[in-house]
Design a protein around this motif. Structure first.
Motif, short mmCIF file in Angstrom:
data_model
loop_
_atom_site.label_atom_id
_atom_site.label_comp_id
_atom_site.label_asym_id
_atom_site.label_seq_id
_atom_site.Cartn_x
_atom_site.Cartn_y
_atom_site.Cartn_z
N LEU A 151 0.82 -1.21 0.00
CA LEU A 151 0.00 0.00 0.00
C LEU A 151 0.85 1.26 0.00
N LEU A 152 0.43 2.21 -0.80
CA LEU A 152 1.13 3.49 -0.83
C LEU A 152 0.11 4.60 -0.59
N SER A 153 0.52 5.59 0.18
CA SER A 153 -0.38 6.71 0.42
C SER A 153 0.43 7.94 0.74
N ASN A 154 -0.09 9.10 0.41
CA ASN A 154 0.65 10.29 0.82
C ASN A 154 -0.04 11.03 1.96
N THR A 155 -0.98 10.36 2.63
CA THR A 155 -1.55 10.95 3.83
C THR A 155 -0.82 10.39 5.05
N GLU A 156 -0.90 11.13 6.16
CA GLU A 156 -0.18 10.70 7.37
C GLU A 156 -0.93 9.58 8.08
N LEU A 157 -2.24 9.69 8.05
CA LEU A 157 -3.08 8.71 8.72
C LEU A 157 -4.09 8.20 7.72
N ARG A 186 9.94 8.07 -12.38
CA ARG A 186 9.26 8.19 -11.10
C ARG A 186 8.80 6.82 -10.62
N ILE A 199 9.84 4.97 -7.19
CA ILE A 199 8.84 4.39 -6.28
C ILE A 199 9.18 2.92 -6.02
N ASN A 216 2.70 8.76 3.85
CA ASN A 216 3.28 10.10 3.75
C ASN A 216 4.34 10.19 2.65
N VAL A 217 4.03 9.63 1.51
CA VAL A 217 4.98 9.65 0.39
C VAL A 217 5.09 11.06 -0.19
N ARG A 218 6.30 11.46 -0.44
CA ARG A 218 6.55 12.76 -1.10
C ARG A 218 7.46 12.56 -2.29
N PHE A 219 7.26 13.40 -3.30
CA PHE A 219 8.14 13.37 -4.47
C PHE A 219 8.93 14.66 -4.54
N SER A 220 10.11 14.54 -5.08
CA SER A 220 10.86 15.76 -5.33
C SER A 220 11.74 15.57 -6.57
N THR A 221 11.91 16.63 -7.31
CA THR A 221 12.69 16.58 -8.55
C THR A 221 13.75 17.66 -8.48
#
Lengths: 158, 114
Positions: free
Chosen positions: B10-16, B66, B70, B87-92
């Motif tokens: 599972l992947l999510s960019n929310t904290e909870l 990307r 991941i 809490n996944v974040r991307f940066s370039t």
């Protein structure tokens, strides 16, 4: 005479690419509007915490990105404008197009997964070419990502 | 509901995540990749730069990169015994004119349905 020819061909190019660029942009805006209307049922929010109605529902990370480039006329207009400063309208519409496209692609991905809502949407912009040399490609990547949730099969009655 | 391959991960960019509890925190995981575009794509992009619009070659390139970032992050998380990254974040970031680094990072956790 030769100078005149150079100047003339430059302005001819400018005019030609002004019309081509404008057509491309208008077509893009129209297609954005159509597709946005189709995906209106998907909620998008920058809320950090998903609402409790999606408790226990399947979720996944969705992303949408696009690399959008300037055109000949826009680049020239921007260079001209940067002499006096102020807002560069030609790039504002460019970035807006890109961002809407990125959000739309994210929504399309969510729709494919059967999701109804996207939370914690983050938007990011990055330039790909930062060299100041002439003739470098002016383009930017726009990225949108968030967590998509499926809606419960039987929504609880309030 | 996960895109290709990662069946149960599972992947999510929310904290909870509502309805799930975090059984165990396993710390920060990240994955990155540095990609350069090749000359053919660059020439096409140069032409496209005259008329404007999307540079499809670059969009694809960055999407592939990307995904790679991941999957590296996920690999690291699986090695730690996690079943999700939250809490996944991307940066370039640009390294030089021709290459950019894509980074994905997040918190590896053991997630349980409550």
């Amino acid at each position: 005479m030769e100078l005149l020819l150079t100047v003339f061909s430059f302005f001819l190019l400018l005019v030609v690419f002004f019309f081509i660029g404008r057509t491309v942009e208008r077509r893009h805006f129209r297609s954005l509007q159509e597709r946005e209307a189709k995906l209106q049922h998907i909620q998008v929010s920058a809320e950090r915490h998903p609402s409790p109605q999606f408790s226990g529902q399947p979720f996944c990370l969705v992303t949408g990105s696009v690399v959008i480039s300037s055109d000949y006329f826009k680049t020239f207009a921007a260079q001209l404008k940067s002499i006096v400063g102020g807002r560069i309208g030609s790039f504002e519409t460019l970035i807006e197009r890109g961002r809407r496209e990125a959000i739309l692609r994210m929504k399309e991905q969510a729709a494919q997964q059967g999701a109804q809502a996207i939370f914690n949407v983050r938007l990011e912009t990055s330039t790909l070419n930062q060299n100041k040399q002439k003739n470098s490609i002016i383009c930017a990547e726009l990225l949108a990502y968030g967590t998509a949730f499926k809606a419960p099969a039987n929504p609880p009655q309030p | 509901m996960n895109p290709k391959g990662a069946s149960k991960f599972l992947l999510s960019n929310t904290e909870l995540i509502p309805g799930h509890t975090i059984a165990q925190h396993l710390g920060l995981v990240h994955g990155s990749t540095v990609r350069a575009k090749h000359i053919g794509r660059d020439m096409m992009a140069g032409l496209k730069n005259l008329v404007g619009g999307e540079l499809k070659g670059y969009t694809e390139l960055l999407n592939e990169s990307r995904q790679e970032a991941i999957s590296r992050m996920v690999k690291e998380a699986i090695a730690l015994g996690a079943n999700a990254v939250i809490n996944v974040r991307f940066s370039t970031s640009n390294i030089t004119a021709g290459a950019s680094e894509l980074l994905a990072y997040g918190t590896a956790v053991v997630l349980e349905q409550s």
